[in-house]
Design a protein around this motif. Structure first.
Motif, PDB file in Angstrom:
ATOM      1  N   SER A   1      59.354  63.150  42.563  1.00 41.28           N
ATOM      2  CA  SER A   1      60.010  61.758  42.787  1.00 41.28           C
ATOM      3  C   SER A   1      58.722  60.835  42.606  1.00 41.28           C
ATOM      4  CB  SER A   1      60.718  61.498  43.951  1.00 41.28           C
ATOM      5  OG  SER A   1      61.988  61.473  43.735  1.00 41.28           O
ATOM      6  N   SER A   2      57.666  60.905  41.604  1.00 39.53           N
ATOM      7  CA  SER A   2      56.446  60.018  41.701  1.00 39.53           C
ATOM      8  C   SER A   2      55.884  60.026  42.876  1.00 39.53           C
ATOM      9  CB  SER A   2      56.967  58.614  41.336  1.00 39.53           C
ATOM     10  OG  SER A   2      57.866  58.269  40.236  1.00 39.53           O
ATOM     11  N   ILE A   3      55.690  61.307  43.540  1.00 41.61           N
ATOM     12  CA  ILE A   3      55.490  61.150  45.022  1.00 41.61           C
ATOM     13  C   ILE A   3      53.913  61.374  44.858  1.00 41.61           C
ATOM     14  CG2 ILE A   3      55.507  62.491  47.388  1.00 41.61           C
ATOM     15  CD1 ILE A   3      58.077  63.581  46.296  1.00 41.61           C
ATOM     16  N   THR A   4      53.270  60.250  45.701  1.00 38.05           N
ATOM     17  CA  THR A   4      51.993  60.044  45.863  1.00 38.05           C
ATOM     18  C   THR A   4      51.262  61.320  46.929  1.00 38.05           C
ATOM     19  OG1 THR A   4      52.061  57.670  45.312  1.00 38.05           O
ATOM     20  CG2 THR A   4      49.965  58.602  46.513  1.00 38.05           C
ATOM     21  N   ILE A   5      50.407  61.628  46.558  1.00 35.36           N
ATOM     22  CA  ILE A   5      49.691  62.775  47.517  1.00 35.36           C
ATOM     23  C   ILE A   5      48.816  61.852  48.490  1.00 35.36           C
ATOM     24  CG2 ILE A   5      48.034  64.604  47.690  1.00 35.36           C
ATOM     25  CD1 ILE A   5      48.652  65.214  44.703  1.00 35.36           C
ATOM     26  N   THR A   6      49.296  61.760  49.869  1.00 39.02           N
ATOM     27  CA  THR A   6      48.628  61.099  50.816  1.00 39.02           C
ATOM     28  C   THR A   6      47.978  61.930  51.953  1.00 39.02           C
ATOM     29  OG1 THR A   6      50.590  60.576  51.988  1.00 39.02           O
ATOM     30  CG2 THR A   6      50.258  59.051  50.179  1.00 39.02           C
ATOM     31  N   PRO A   7      46.876  61.518  52.565  1.00 36.85           N
ATOM     32  CA  PRO A   7      46.491  62.320  53.921  1.00 36.85           C
ATOM     33  C   PRO A   7      47.638  62.412  54.941  1.00 36.85           C
ATOM     34  CG  PRO A   7      45.154  60.357  53.451  1.00 36.85           C
ATOM     35  CD  PRO A   7      46.402  60.288  52.382  1.00 36.85           C
ATOM     36  N   LYS A   8      48.600  61.702  55.090  1.00 39.84           N
ATOM     37  CA  LYS A   8      49.537  61.893  56.043  1.00 39.84           C
ATOM     38  C   LYS A   8      50.556  62.879  55.593  1.00 39.84           C
ATOM     39  CE  LYS A   8      52.674  58.600  57.954  1.00 39.84           C
ATOM     40  NZ  LYS A   8      53.001  57.136  57.689  1.00 39.84           N
ATOM     41  N   ARG A   9      50.979  62.737  54.274  1.00 35.45           N
ATOM     42  CA  ARG A   9      52.160  63.892  53.737  1.00 35.45           C
ATOM     43  C   ARG A   9      51.361  65.024  53.887  1.00 35.45           C
ATOM     44  NH1 ARG A   9      54.017  59.844  49.042  1.00 35.45           N
ATOM     45  NH2 ARG A   9      55.558  58.413  50.455  1.00 35.45           N
ATOM     46  N   ILE A  10      50.246  65.268  53.480  1.00 32.67           N
ATOM     47  CA  ILE A  10      49.712  66.711  53.554  1.00 32.67           C
ATOM     48  C   ILE A  10      49.664  67.530  54.831  1.00 32.67           C
ATOM     49  CG2 ILE A  10      48.423  66.501  51.114  1.00 32.67           C
ATOM     50  CD1 ILE A  10      46.093  66.274  52.494  1.00 32.67           C
ATOM     51  N   GLN A  11      49.704  66.609  55.915  1.00 27.33           N
ATOM     52  CA  GLN A  11      49.951  67.324  57.154  1.00 27.33           C
ATOM     53  C   GLN A  11      51.303  68.040  57.188  1.00 27.33           C
ATOM     54  OE1 GLN A  11      49.477  64.297  60.129  1.00 27.33           O
ATOM     55  NE2 GLN A  11      47.420  63.922  59.479  1.00 27.33           N
TER      56      GLN A  11
ATOM     57  N   PHE B   1      44.551  47.356  45.522  1.00 27.23           N
ATOM     58  CA  PHE B   1      45.535  48.726  45.648  1.00 27.23           C
ATOM     59  C   PHE B   1      44.820  49.723  45.058  1.00 27.23           C
ATOM     60  CE2 PHE B   1      48.882  45.007  44.762  1.00 27.23           C
ATOM     61  CZ  PHE B   1      49.443  45.278  46.049  1.00 27.23           C
ATOM     62  N   GLU B   2      44.881  50.808  46.044  1.00 28.03           N
ATOM     63  CA  GLU B   2      44.009  52.168  45.290  1.00 28.03           C
ATOM     64  C   GLU B   2      44.650  52.904  44.509  1.00 28.03           C
ATOM     65  OE1 GLU B   2      43.187  53.522  49.369  1.00 28.03           O
ATOM     66  OE2 GLU B   2      42.248  51.690  49.920  1.00 28.03           O
ATOM     67  N   LYS B   3      43.662  53.720  44.026  1.00 28.60           N
ATOM     68  CA  LYS B   3      44.199  54.843  42.943  1.00 28.60           C
ATOM     69  C   LYS B   3      45.065  55.830  43.840  1.00 28.60           C
ATOM     70  CE  LYS B   3      40.676  55.432  39.308  1.00 28.60           C
ATOM     71  NZ  LYS B   3      39.319  55.682  40.078  1.00 28.60           N
ATOM     72  N   GLU B   4      46.328  56.234  43.343  1.00 30.84           N
ATOM     73  CA  GLU B   4      47.039  57.265  43.711  1.00 30.84           C
ATOM     74  C   GLU B   4      47.414  58.255  42.733  1.00 30.84           C
ATOM     75  OE1 GLU B   4      50.626  55.528  45.495  1.00 30.84           O
ATOM     76  OE2 GLU B   4      49.451  53.761  46.546  1.00 30.84           O
ATOM     77  N   PHE B   5      47.518  59.545  43.359  1.00 33.09           N
ATOM     78  CA  PHE B   5      48.047  60.638  42.376  1.00 33.09           C
ATOM     79  C   PHE B   5      49.323  61.157  42.755  1.00 33.09           C
ATOM     80  CE2 PHE B   5      43.375  60.084  41.961  1.00 33.09           C
ATOM     81  CZ  PHE B   5      43.351  60.162  40.565  1.00 33.09           C
ATOM     82  N   TYR B   6      49.996  61.486  41.861  1.00 29.08           N
ATOM     83  CA  TYR B   6      51.414  62.075  41.938  1.00 29.08           C
ATOM     84  C   TYR B   6      51.135  63.668  42.047  1.00 29.08           C
ATOM     85  CZ  TYR B   6      53.580  57.744  40.491  1.00 29.08           C
ATOM     86  OH  TYR B   6      54.159  56.417  40.181  1.00 29.08           O
ATOM     87  N   GLY B   7      52.001  64.315  42.977  1.00 34.35           N
ATOM     88  CA  GLY B   7      51.956  65.717  42.988  1.00 34.35           C
ATOM     89  C   GLY B   7      53.707  66.309  43.038  1.00 34.35           C
ATOM     90  N   LEU B   8      53.763  67.376  42.711  1.00 37.50           N
ATOM     91  CA  LEU B   8      54.968  68.095  43.093  1.00 37.50           C
ATOM     92  C   LEU B   8      55.092  68.417  44.609  1.00 37.50           C
ATOM     93  CD1 LEU B   8      55.671  70.155  39.875  1.00 37.50           C
ATOM     94  CD2 LEU B   8      56.486  67.974  40.289  1.00 37.50           C
TER      95      LEU B   8
ATOM     96  N   TYR C   1      53.532  68.753  54.365  1.00 38.80           N
ATOM     97  CA  TYR C   1      53.763  69.379  53.048  1.00 38.80           C
ATOM     98  C   TYR C   1      52.760  69.674  52.380  1.00 38.80           C
ATOM     99  CZ  TYR C   1      57.596  66.024  54.121  1.00 38.80           C
ATOM    100  OH  TYR C   1      58.790  65.425  54.882  1.00 38.80           O
ATOM    101  N   ASP C   2      52.902  70.632  51.222  1.00 40.23           N
ATOM    102  CA  ASP C   2      52.047  70.740  50.335  1.00 40.23           C
ATOM    103  C   ASP C   2      52.363  70.283  49.192  1.00 40.23           C
ATOM    104  OD1 ASP C   2      50.474  72.910  51.753  1.00 40.23           O
ATOM    105  OD2 ASP C   2      51.318  74.452  51.118  1.00 40.23           O
ATOM    106  N   PHE C   3      51.548  70.155  48.273  1.00 41.82           N
ATOM    107  CA  PHE C   3      51.666  69.486  47.065  1.00 41.82           C
ATOM    108  C   PHE C   3      51.006  70.625  45.949  1.00 41.82           C
ATOM    109  CE2 PHE C   3      51.947  65.611  49.601  1.00 41.82           C
ATOM    110  CZ  PHE C   3      52.820  64.881  48.615  1.00 41.82           C
ATOM    111  N   THR C   4      51.316  69.965  44.674  1.00 43.73           N
ATOM    112  CA  THR C   4      50.675  70.803  43.494  1.00 43.73           C
ATOM    113  C   THR C   4      49.545  70.070  43.227  1.00 43.73           C
ATOM    114  OG1 THR C   4      51.813  69.544  41.753  1.00 43.73           O
ATOM    115  CG2 THR C   4      52.674  71.564  42.378  1.00 43.73           C
ATOM    116  N   VAL C   5      48.448  70.526  42.207  1.00 42.07           N
ATOM    117  CA  VAL C   5      47.339  69.554  41.775  1.00 42.07           C
ATOM    118  C   VAL C   5      48.000  68.354  41.338  1.00 42.07           C
ATOM    119  CG1 VAL C   5      45.892  71.635  41.537  1.00 42.07           C
ATOM    120  CG2 VAL C   5      47.709  71.001  39.541  1.00 42.07           C
ATOM    121  N   PRO C   6      47.194  66.998  41.251  1.00 47.55           N
ATOM    122  CA  PRO C   6      47.788  65.956  40.764  1.00 47.55           C
ATOM    123  C   PRO C   6      48.387  66.066  39.371  1.00 47.55           C
ATOM    124  CG  PRO C   6      45.531  65.657  41.323  1.00 47.55           C
ATOM    125  CD  PRO C   6      45.817  67.219  41.553  1.00 47.55           C
ATOM    126  N   TYR C   7      49.517  65.316  38.798  1.00 49.00           N
ATOM    127  CA  TYR C   7      49.875  65.230  37.320  1.00 49.00           C
ATOM    128  C   TYR C   7      49.796  63.675  36.941  1.00 49.00           C
ATOM    129  CZ  TYR C   7      54.644  64.011  39.030  1.00 49.00           C
ATOM    130  OH  TYR C   7      55.785  63.499  39.673  1.00 49.00           O
TER     131      TYR C   7
END
Ligand code: ARG
Length: 265
Positions: free
Chosen positions: A98-108, A214-221, A110-116
């Motif tokens: 869902s165009s989900i940005t890998i953020t420090p808060k979310r990685i607490q 605005f900062e760079k963001e990376f999406y992950g699954l 969830y897991d993410f794949t490598v950025p795409y």
């Protein structure tokens, strides 16, 4: 007696048919890998949206290609933004896209794949608006999708107790509010804002970039914490980045070449 036997046979046969049908839907009949349940918030074109009742978009093509590379059949379902996170945390779905940005808060949580995908927040305003940069948003009414990095970015600028910040369940509702004149701007991902401006010339909206703010963001699954799929899916993503499949999909949707190097930094 004979009749009873026949009825029982019919029942047994149908039962076994039903059971085997359940079995195939789980294994997908391709090397015994189970069908992955993929959940999304299909209100974020061009990444995920609904077209004639079907969920389509770059993300959808991408997640299907990744799963195929890893050998899994998938079933993609539109569930909405908050439910994506609830389902992944509760492990009722295997992948969130869902165009989900890998953020420090979310990685607490969830897991993410490598950025795409590389993204950035951007501002949507009516043509002729006095808003020319992020700092001009001060004191203005802003619409965001609740629980997104757009919300975070605005709160970082003007604080969390901002009664001018209106939060919506999906991004289309935020844009609708701008159309109705209920807010002065929308903050969301650049590609989504720019696609909206391009596809809706009658609205007379323009987009405003602000790279200094605005900062760079990376999406992950998005994956459940500890998901056993992570290694396989990471491998598949990297393969698609390297073998030209990703580039093809990217060009199909965005008509330009991707910067693959930046995803691997
Ligand atoms: N990239 C932003 C985030 O992760 C917004 C994503 C919104 N996605 C959507 N399908 N509505 O917070």
């Amino acid at each position: 007696m004979k009749k009873l036997k026949m009825v029982t046979t019919v029942l047994l046969v149908s039962l076994s048919l039903i059971l085997s049908a359940c079995g195939t839907s789980k294994t997908g009949g391709d090397g015994g890998k189970k069908t992955l349940r993929v959940v999304t918030d299909a209100a974020y074109a061009p990444f995920e949206y609904q077209d004639k009742g079907e969920v389509v978009g770059f993300d959808i093509d991408f997640v299907k290609a990744v799963a195929k590379e890893a050998g899994y059949p998938v079933k993609v379902e539109h569930v909405g933004w908050d439910p994506v996170f609830i389902e992944i945390e509760g492990k009722t779905a295997d992948i969130g896209v869902s165009s989900i940005t890998i953020t420090p808060k979310r990685i607490q949580t969830y897991d993410f794949t490598v950025p795409y995908f590389l993204s950035k927040n951007e501002i949507l305003v009516p043509k002729g608006s006095p808003i020319k940069s992020a700092k001009d948003l001060e004191g203005k009414k802003i619409a965001v999708q609740n629980g997104t990095t757009g919300q975070e970015a605005v709160e970082k600028l003007f604080g969390e107790n901002n009664d001018k910040l209106k939060k919506f369940d999906n991004n289309n509702l935020a844009i609708l509010e701008l159309k109705k004149g209920g807010v002065d701007a929308v903050v969301a991902d650049n590609t989504v804002i720019e696609t909206y401006v391009k596809n809706n010339p009658k609205d007379d909206f323009v987009f405003i970039e602000d790279d200094g703010t605005f900062e760079k963001e990376f999406y992950g699954l998005l994956l459940p914490k500890g998901s056993k799929l992570k290694a396989e899916l990471d491998k598949a993503v990297n393969k698609l980045l390297d073998n030209g499949t990703y580039e093809k999909l990217y060009e199909k949707w965005f008509k330009i070449k991707p910067d693959i190097k930046i995803l691997k930094e």
